[in-house]
Structures are given as structure tokens and as C-alpha cells.
Design an enzyme around this catalytic site. Sequence first.
Site, mmCIF file in Angstrom:
data_model
loop_
_atom_site.group_PDB
_atom_site.id
_atom_site.type_symbol
_atom_site.label_atom_id
_atom_site.label_comp_id
_atom_site.label_asym_id
_atom_site.label_seq_id
_atom_site.Cartn_x
_atom_site.Cartn_y
_atom_site.Cartn_z
ATOM 1 N N ARG A 47 0.628 -1.061 -0.116
ATOM 2 C CA ARG A 47 -0.066 0.003 0.002
ATOM 3 C C ARG A 47 0.760 1.291 -0.125
ATOM 4 N NH1 ARG A 47 -2.073 -3.742 3.571
ATOM 5 N NH2 ARG A 47 -4.182 -4.606 2.858
ATOM 6 N N LYS A 79 -1.890 -2.214 7.822
ATOM 7 C CA LYS A 79 -3.364 -1.952 7.795
ATOM 8 C C LYS A 79 -4.408 -2.862 8.694
ATOM 9 C CE LYS A 79 -7.572 -1.457 4.878
ATOM 10 N NZ LYS A 79 -8.221 -1.486 3.560
ATOM 11 N N HIS A 89 -3.659 2.951 -5.845
ATOM 12 C CA HIS A 89 -4.119 1.908 -5.084
ATOM 13 C C HIS A 89 -4.348 0.822 -6.361
ATOM 14 C CE1 HIS A 89 -5.168 -0.628 -1.654
ATOM 15 N NE2 HIS A 89 -6.351 -1.148 -2.484
ATOM 16 N N ARG A 102 -2.298 -2.428 -6.749
ATOM 17 C CA ARG A 102 -2.217 -3.893 -6.052
ATOM 18 C C ARG A 102 -3.289 -4.540 -6.787
ATOM 19 N NH1 ARG A 102 -1.135 -4.555 -0.924
ATOM 20 N NH2 ARG A 102 -3.547 -5.157 -0.087
ATOM 21 N N HIS A 159 -3.366 -9.712 2.347
ATOM 22 C CA HIS A 159 -4.317 -10.103 2.767
ATOM 23 C C HIS A 159 -4.592 -11.465 3.761
ATOM 24 C CE1 HIS A 159 -5.930 -8.326 -1.277
ATOM 25 N NE2 HIS A 159 -5.792 -7.229 -0.134
ATOM 26 N N TYR A 195 -1.766 -20.971 8.645
ATOM 27 C CA TYR A 195 -0.396 -21.419 8.257
ATOM 28 C C TYR A 195 0.595 -19.872 8.620
ATOM 29 C CZ TYR A 195 -1.572 -25.374 5.722
ATOM 30 O OH TYR A 195 -2.082 -26.565 5.168
#
Length: 393
Positions: A243, A270, A334, A337, A360, A369
Amino acid sequence: MPRQAIPLTDTKIKALKPTEKRYRISDGGGLVLEVMPTGSKVWRYRFTLHGKPQPTLTIGPYPEISLAEARQQRDQWAKLVAKGESPKLAVREAKAEKHNTVAKFAEHWLLEQLEGKSESYRKTLTRVIYKDVLPWLGGMPLKDVKPADVLGLCDRIKHRGSPKMALLTRNVLKRMYDFAIARQVAEHNPAAVLPARFIATEESRTRVLSAQEIGDVLRGVYLSDIRRPLKLALHLLAITMVRKTELTTARWEEVDLDAGIWDIPAERMKKDRPHRVYLSTQAKGLLTELKSLTRSSSYLFPSPRGTEDRPIASSTLNQAVQSLSLDVQHFVLHDFRRTASTHLHEMGHSSDAIEKALSHKIVGIKGVYNRAEYAEQRKLIMQAWADFVDDQI
């Protein structure tokens, strides 16, 4: 002394009736109108070159070619005859030009464009030309294509639900005509006069840059006069998939160039989770150059204002992009991304690894994981993405 022909008028021409045999009526200066037994009327030009009568040249049918247009053509050819030149050569050149169609030129242009390019680029460009451009414009002479023709093609593509492809098609035609103009086989670019906003608009939240647009943006960045560190920042933003604020507030203590990793602490993320970025060869090169420019600052992108060691403002990169004359509409930073995610999925890379690279959260059992689980896949992804972006530049 030869009798002077009485100039024709449209009224006289319309009053001419066909007979069993064709006949000719002179307008003067070698221009004649031939009336056929069928009633059709054709303009022809008679001339003598070096004292010898020459075969008659056809100008075209009336009223498709008006009296004024026929006289204009006669006068052009008469000037050549006066110089001792045959108008036949001009006729042959005009025919050759007429047969220089969009299809023939596009095939030649494609050979030039595809050499040495990536498979994705070749596939996209070939699809645009053969699926959309040639069926609609292929048979037209290259010089005859008008902006309305390009707009009509783009509207057809939009109506099938593909606004992004419509904009890409316009951009491809613009580049092709730039190529044609540079080689003096076209004089005007019918796509260049159509602003991108007339072709398609997209909401920022769904905006994905095409391969061509990625190249357009970054070429525009590097050709601009913005500060070198900002150029490097925009390039890094495109290939690291982070970002904007994660990049602009980055510290050198987070980056290990030898290991090829950049660890962003949780407090700057974020979702308040630490994130590791695996650096491609290109990213390491950009950061190495950046290190030489930032000198003693603890930040990758220190503010040039004042003496305090602090990063650039979060709006700096936005302002830099807005200052550029980019031929890419409705683009915000943005979108890099989303663009990376879309193209990487199309390349067939692991969805989970892509999501991890974007920081994410992965839902379900896979989400437990740790970040190292996808390390090797993410390294491959980051290098593949940087290579893809390089191909477009």
C-alpha cells in the site's frame, strides 16, 4: 482553330439522355463526360503528352464525383502534363495507396511490435488486432480511417460489456498510427483525437490496468521531470504490491538488501499484522539507487522540506501522478495492487500465495499457516510480476 467547348452545368448533365451507343460531352481542357447506353455517366480525362495522344484516364462516375470535383482532378492532372509527366503514375500511386489497407499495415506493424515481447503481451496485442480491429476496419485504406470509425469500433466493444478492452483497442490504434505517421504512410492519427474518457470510464474500486496501460504509466513517470526518488517510489509501488503509506513511511532498518527482504512492522500495516515483502531483482536495484540518494536519512523517502528527518507526506505520490500527462484515465495508485493480483492470477500463480503477497488474510484452515509457508512461491511471484512490469515498460 479548334472550337471551344461550352462548359457543362449540372442542369445540362442531368438533361443528357442515353442512346444506343455511348457518347461523350466535353467540358473543356480534356475533361469529358461519357454517357453510357445504360444511362450511367462517367468522367474521363483526355490528354496529349509529347505531341502524342494518350489513353483516356477515368476519373469516376457522376454524380458520385461532382462537376467541381471532376474539374479539380482535371486541373491536377493537367499540371502534370504541362511538366511533361504522365498522370498515369499518379493514378497507380493512388491505387497502391488505396490498397494499403488497415489489415495489411496492421500485419506489418504486428511483426515489428511482437518481436522479443512476452507471451502475454503478444497474446493481448494479437487478440486486439484480429478479434476487434480487422473485422471492423481491416478493409479500409489506412489514410481513410476517421475518428468516428475508431469511436464506432470502441462503442461496439463497450456494448458487449468490455469497456476496458474498448479503451485498450483505442490505445493500440493510437500507437499503430503513430508508427504509420513516423514512416510517412499516414498523415493523421484518428485515435489520438479521442480522449480516453470518451471511450470508457471505470470506477476506481474496479480499475485494473491493462498491460499496455502499465507501460504507459511507468514510461510517463520516467519521462517526466518529477524528482528521481519519486520516480523510484512509483516504480517500487507497482512491483512490490504494498500500500502507498506502507512504502512512503518505510525505514531503512526494515530492509535487508543482501537477503532480499523487507519486513514491515505490524504498527505500519493496515491489519496490524507484520508483513514480509520478498524483493525482486528489480526492486533491489531500485532500492540500491535510492540508498545513494537518501544519504543519512532513516527513511526511504525523506521529506525534502525542513531539517527534521521525516518521510514525505502521504499525498506526495498522488500529486506526482496528477502532475503527469498520462494517457490513462481513472487511475489511482491503489489500482497497482488490484492490477498485480489480476494479472498474476491470469498467469496461473497460486491464489493463496498472491493473497499472502498482498498481505490479505486467508480465511479457513489455510489461514493458520505462518508467513513462511508460502515463502518460495512468493519469491517466484514477486520476480514474475517485476519481470512482467519490465516487459510493459
